[in-house]
Design a protein around this motif. Structure first.
Motif, PDB file in Angstrom:
ATOM      1  N   PRO A 199       0.805  -1.228   0.000  1.00  0.00           N
ATOM      2  CA  PRO A 199       0.000   0.000   0.000  1.00  0.00           C
ATOM      3  C   PRO A 199       0.840   1.281   0.000  1.00  0.00           C
ATOM      4  O   PRO A 199       0.424   2.286  -0.569  1.00  0.00           O
ATOM      5  CB  PRO A 199      -0.818  -0.094   1.289  1.00  0.00           C
ATOM      6  N   ILE A 200       2.031   1.245   0.605  1.00  0.00           N
ATOM      7  CA  ILE A 200       2.897   2.426   0.597  1.00  0.00           C
ATOM      8  C   ILE A 200       3.265   2.786  -0.837  1.00  0.00           C
ATOM      9  O   ILE A 200       3.197   3.958  -1.229  1.00  0.00           O
ATOM     10  CB  ILE A 200       4.159   2.185   1.458  1.00  0.00           C
ATOM     11  N   LEU A 201       3.647   1.787  -1.625  1.00  0.00           N
ATOM     12  CA  LEU A 201       3.997   2.050  -3.027  1.00  0.00           C
ATOM     13  C   LEU A 201       2.789   2.532  -3.833  1.00  0.00           C
ATOM     14  O   LEU A 201       2.893   3.455  -4.641  1.00  0.00           O
ATOM     15  CB  LEU A 201       4.584   0.793  -3.669  1.00  0.00           C
ATOM     16  N   GLY A 202       1.645   1.894  -3.590  1.00  0.00           N
ATOM     17  CA  GLY A 202       0.426   2.323  -4.289  1.00  0.00           C
ATOM     18  C   GLY A 202       0.034   3.744  -3.928  1.00  0.00           C
ATOM     19  O   GLY A 202      -0.312   4.551  -4.802  1.00  0.00           O
ATOM     20  N   ASN A 203       0.092   4.079  -2.641  1.00  0.00           N
ATOM     21  CA  ASN A 203      -0.233   5.442  -2.215  1.00  0.00           C
ATOM     22  C   ASN A 203       0.742   6.450  -2.803  1.00  0.00           C
ATOM     23  O   ASN A 203       0.344   7.559  -3.184  1.00  0.00           O
ATOM     24  CB  ASN A 203      -0.200   5.551  -0.684  1.00  0.00           C
ATOM     25  N   PHE A 204       2.020   6.078  -2.851  1.00  0.00           N
ATOM     26  CA  PHE A 204       3.025   6.975  -3.417  1.00  0.00           C
ATOM     27  C   PHE A 204       2.723   7.286  -4.881  1.00  0.00           C
ATOM     28  O   PHE A 204       2.736   8.453  -5.300  1.00  0.00           O
ATOM     29  CB  PHE A 204       4.415   6.353  -3.266  1.00  0.00           C
ATOM     30  N   LEU A 205       2.429   6.261  -5.664  1.00  0.00           N
ATOM     31  CA  LEU A 205       2.066   6.479  -7.067  1.00  0.00           C
ATOM     32  C   LEU A 205       0.803   7.320  -7.188  1.00  0.00           C
ATOM     33  O   LEU A 205       0.702   8.205  -8.044  1.00  0.00           O
ATOM     34  CB  LEU A 205       1.873   5.141  -7.782  1.00  0.00           C
ATOM     35  N   HIS A 206      -0.159   7.033  -6.303  1.00  0.00           N
ATOM     36  CA  HIS A 206      -1.415   7.788  -6.334  1.00  0.00           C
ATOM     37  C   HIS A 206      -1.168   9.270  -6.048  1.00  0.00           C
ATOM     38  O   HIS A 206      -1.725  10.134  -6.730  1.00  0.00           O
ATOM     39  CB  HIS A 206      -2.406   7.197  -5.333  1.00  0.00           C
ATOM     40  N   ILE A 207      -0.339   9.555  -5.062  1.00  0.00           N
ATOM     41  CA  ILE A 207      -0.045  10.944  -4.720  1.00  0.00           C
ATOM     42  C   ILE A 207       0.609  11.655  -5.901  1.00  0.00           C
ATOM     43  O   ILE A 207       0.247  12.789  -6.241  1.00  0.00           O
ATOM     44  CB  ILE A 207       0.833  11.008  -3.448  1.00  0.00           C
ATOM     45  N   ILE A 208       1.537  10.980  -6.570  1.00  0.00           N
ATOM     46  CA  ILE A 208       2.211  11.585  -7.729  1.00  0.00           C
ATOM     47  C   ILE A 208       1.211  11.879  -8.850  1.00  0.00           C
ATOM     48  O   ILE A 208       1.210  12.960  -9.429  1.00  0.00           O
ATOM     49  CB  ILE A 208       3.347  10.675  -8.229  1.00  0.00           C
ATOM     50  N   VAL A 209       0.344  10.914  -9.149  1.00  0.00           N
ATOM     51  CA  VAL A 209      -0.603  11.102 -10.257  1.00  0.00           C
ATOM     52  C   VAL A 209      -1.659  12.151  -9.898  1.00  0.00           C
ATOM     53  O   VAL A 209      -2.075  12.927 -10.760  1.00  0.00           O
ATOM     54  CB  VAL A 209      -1.238   9.759 -10.670  1.00  0.00           C
ATOM     55  N   VAL A 210      -2.079  12.215  -8.636  1.00  0.00           N
ATOM     56  CA  VAL A 210      -3.045  13.248  -8.245  1.00  0.00           C
ATOM     57  C   VAL A 210      -2.409  14.632  -8.367  1.00  0.00           C
ATOM     58  O   VAL A 210      -3.056  15.581  -8.815  1.00  0.00           O
ATOM     59  CB  VAL A 210      -3.592  12.989  -6.819  1.00  0.00           C
ATOM     60  N   ILE A 211      -1.139  14.750  -7.990  1.00  0.00           N
ATOM     61  CA  ILE A 211      -0.438  16.031  -8.179  1.00  0.00           C
ATOM     62  C   ILE A 211      -0.363  16.368  -9.664  1.00  0.00           C
ATOM     63  O   ILE A 211      -0.559  17.525 -10.064  1.00  0.00           O
ATOM     64  CB  ILE A 211       0.958  15.990  -7.529  1.00  0.00           C
ATOM     65  N   LEU A 212      -0.119  15.371 -10.504  1.00  0.00           N
ATOM     66  CA  LEU A 212      -0.097  15.579 -11.950  1.00  0.00           C
ATOM     67  C   LEU A 212      -1.471  16.048 -12.445  1.00  0.00           C
ATOM     68  O   LEU A 212      -1.568  16.978 -13.247  1.00  0.00           O
ATOM     69  CB  LEU A 212       0.319  14.289 -12.659  1.00  0.00           C
ATOM     70  N   GLY A 213      -2.535  15.412 -11.963  1.00  0.00           N
ATOM     71  CA  GLY A 213      -3.883  15.832 -12.340  1.00  0.00           C
ATOM     72  C   GLY A 213      -4.206  17.235 -11.852  1.00  0.00           C
ATOM     73  O   GLY A 213      -4.848  18.025 -12.553  1.00  0.00           O
ATOM     74  N   LEU A 214      -3.758  17.554 -10.654  1.00  0.00           N
ATOM     75  CA  LEU A 214      -3.952  18.894 -10.102  1.00  0.00           C
ATOM     76  C   LEU A 214      -3.218  19.925 -10.950  1.00  0.00           C
ATOM     77  O   LEU A 214      -3.769  20.979 -11.297  1.00  0.00           O
ATOM     78  CB  LEU A 214      -3.444  18.910  -8.659  1.00  0.00           C
TER      79      LEU A 214
END
Length: 181
Positions: A36-51
């Motif tokens: 989950p740490i790796l998944g959350n990390f990727l999610h945070i990066i992609v959400v920042i990209l979407g933002l």
């Protein structure tokens, strides 16, 4: 441009997703839950990209965000199935730690109202012996807290997906109107 546009709503939803993901990331770090740490990390990066794509009017970034959100929903459905032990999955396996440690969810021992104490195994006195943790008095079991975290992630992701599609269509219409002039 008004304050309640689809673009502003997507910015708000991305911000909520970032906050919820950062909170989840902290508790996954506390429990040494490496998958989950790796998944959350990727999610945070992609959400920042979407933002960033939403703020800078870059529809390609928002497309990447929307594709990721579909994968993020699937991941969170898996997490819900894992903790509810659906389809042969077991929350007592080391799957979430890449099978490299015996750590479990941080909420297992530190949930609301939980009292944990170490119980040494009978007849052992060496330093290498593992201690067992006895947890009592929990108001809510840890797997339901994990399920609630995943359900919140799914709700935010679905709302983000809808607004991302809307913003992409608005940006496409604006690009078409500039090309027709």
């Amino acid at each position: 441009m008004g304050c309640c546009t689809g673009r502003c709503t997507l910015i708000f939803l991305c911000t909520l997703q970032l906050l919820a993901s950062l909170e989840r990331q902290i508790f996954d770090f506390l429990g040494y839950q490496w998958v989950p740490i790796l998944g959350n990390f990727l999610h945070i990066i992609v959400v920042i990209l979407g933002l960033f794509g939403t703020i800078q009017y870059r529809s390609k970034y928002i497309v990447v965000y929307s594709i990721w959100i579909a994968l993020w929903v699937a991941w969170n459905v898996f997490v819900i199935c894992f903790y509810l032990e659906v389809g042969g999955l077991s929350k007592d396996t080391d799957l979430m730690t890449f099978n490299i440690s015996m750590h479990r969810s941080w909420w297992r021992e530190h949930g609301p109202g939980c009292v944990s104490r170490e119980v040494p195994p009978p007849g052992s006195r060496t330093l290498e012996d593992h201690t067992y943790i006895s947890v009592t008095g929990c108001i809510m079991e840890f797997q339901y807290l994990e399920v609630m975290h995943s359900a919140l992630q799914i709700l935010l992701a679905l709302a983000g997906f809808v607004y991302a599609c809307y913003v992409i269509s608005i940006f496409s219409e604006e690009e078409d109107s500039y090309q027709n002039k």
